[in-house]
Design an enzyme around this catalytic site. Sequence first.
Site, mmCIF file in Angstrom:
data_model
loop_
_atom_site.group_PDB
_atom_site.id
_atom_site.type_symbol
_atom_site.label_atom_id
_atom_site.label_comp_id
_atom_site.label_asym_id
_atom_site.label_seq_id
_atom_site.Cartn_x
_atom_site.Cartn_y
_atom_site.Cartn_z
ATOM 1 N N SER A 12 0.806 -1.222 0.000
ATOM 2 C CA SER A 12 0.000 0.000 0.000
ATOM 3 C C SER A 12 0.836 1.269 0.000
ATOM 4 C CB SER A 12 -0.931 0.015 1.221
ATOM 5 O OG SER A 12 -1.891 -1.006 1.115
ATOM 6 N N HIS B 32 -6.246 -9.693 5.076
ATOM 7 C CA HIS B 32 -4.995 -10.230 5.636
ATOM 8 C C HIS B 32 -5.273 -11.288 6.707
ATOM 9 C CE1 HIS B 32 -1.980 -7.947 3.563
ATOM 10 N NE2 HIS B 32 -2.456 -6.779 3.944
#
Length: 537
Positions: A120, A348
């Site tokens: 990210s 995740h």
Amino acid sequence: MRVILIIFLVSKISAGFQISQIDESCQLNDADILKNSHFWLEDAQRTLKNKLLLKENRKIAKNVIFFIGDGMSVPTVTASRIYDGQVRGIIGERNLLFMERFPYVGLSKTYCADRQVADSACTATAYHTGIKANYETIGVSPRVRKADCNSAAQKQNQIESIAGKAQAAGKSTGIVTTTRVTHASPAGAYAHTSHRDYESDKDVVELGNDPAICVDIGRQLVENFVSKNLNVVMGGGASKLLPKGADHNTGFVGQRLDGRNLIDEWISSKQSPTTFAFSRQHLIDIDTNATDNLLGIFANSHMSYNLDNDGSQPSLKEMTATAIKVLKKNSNGFFLFVEGGRIDHAHHETKAKKALDETVQFDAAIQQAYELTSPEDTLIVISADHGHTMTINGYPLLGNSITGVGTDNTDIDLLPYTTLSYANGPAFNHFLYSSKSKPSLANSYHRFLYGTDTDEVKRYDVRKMANIGDKNFQYPAAAPMADETHGGGDVAVYASGPWSHLFTGVLEQSVLPAFMSFAACIGPEELSSCNLIDNQL
């Protein structure tokens, strides 16, 4: 009859296109309709008519709202569409999220300057600044390697974000996130760092570096030019902004080693009316007409998942609405960045139900933004930074719960499996058991993976797992990982408003800020909508 239809379509095209004009035939609750051949032929004609209503808006975008669903892969959008429909009692497969009604759609390629599958940080650099960067670096050129603080500190390696360009054009600016405000995605708007995890000086020390050289992201929030001039900052992350061991009226606990209270510093730096909020009620009570600057910090770390929120924290929809009301008072317009950041965290953890629910909450914020602005002068762009490894698999029957067990068994062990699963992740061994005992291999890799010493392993019957479909249920994963990884597939881009027709085709992620800058006529680039209109090109 054909002449009348043509006149009707031309009049509609000349009037422009809004999402409210879209046919609502996606809202079905009777699956038998889908077995009617005429339905599909009529559906195609409805879709064609909607496409014919599209008209390119070539006006200058006064306002730009940029939404990022962190980790919102295309399968995530599909599964969330179905989930949302099923929750609302309609045919989920036929449903459309609000973002999917936007008139223009493209794909974005998400790789880093040095990685095939992105994180990210490098993606935030791409979509905030227009330059692809290295893995785990933010706001710096690809000349800067991970953890190279000296290189990151050099001005020639620091890249301007679209938020900075908007400020230079006299626009108000803001960032809203459900993560820490120092996290990778929001930090891309204002920070320059060689490591995304340098969120506080404590983090810098724990990673073996000197905070005097590696300026942490929290400090940059109050010291960098762009961040000091943000009008709205909302999210979590009080721990990165407050000193360790000091009492604070919010009840949050800081971790900073330098003794600085960055919340108070940000507030005191403002010359016009400024409000600080640290609970949902505080946010609701704000008089946006009397507030020029707003800092909202609602959690010590990341904000709660929607399904875990006890009502003390505002929703992303509520934060987005308040941000727009504060920013839109500027006659020059505004730029707002909004991140649905916890989609990524749920993936995740392979908690797919939470990921889907967070996507639906993200979509509600998008609808709120659309309703508070006008497509005539507001460009809204929606995308994701990267994908995840979750897939929708098997051949489940229409209407089968998207978060449940599929309707078919495998042709190997003749047991069922979940419709959603991951390529890797932490729940690898939750679905396996030993069919017999075998001594002497207590420390073997086999025991680590399966919790057994035997070489004979079988799958559990998932139908007998009590918590399947629960918000904290962790879905199956093929390869063992402490945390599931990102996926490298392209992600969708949705756009509405001035120059939204540019956001189509397969695009490099790094072109998104260039297109937004063009539409809003900001930045030093030669091509802008102002020049195009002035020169009648």
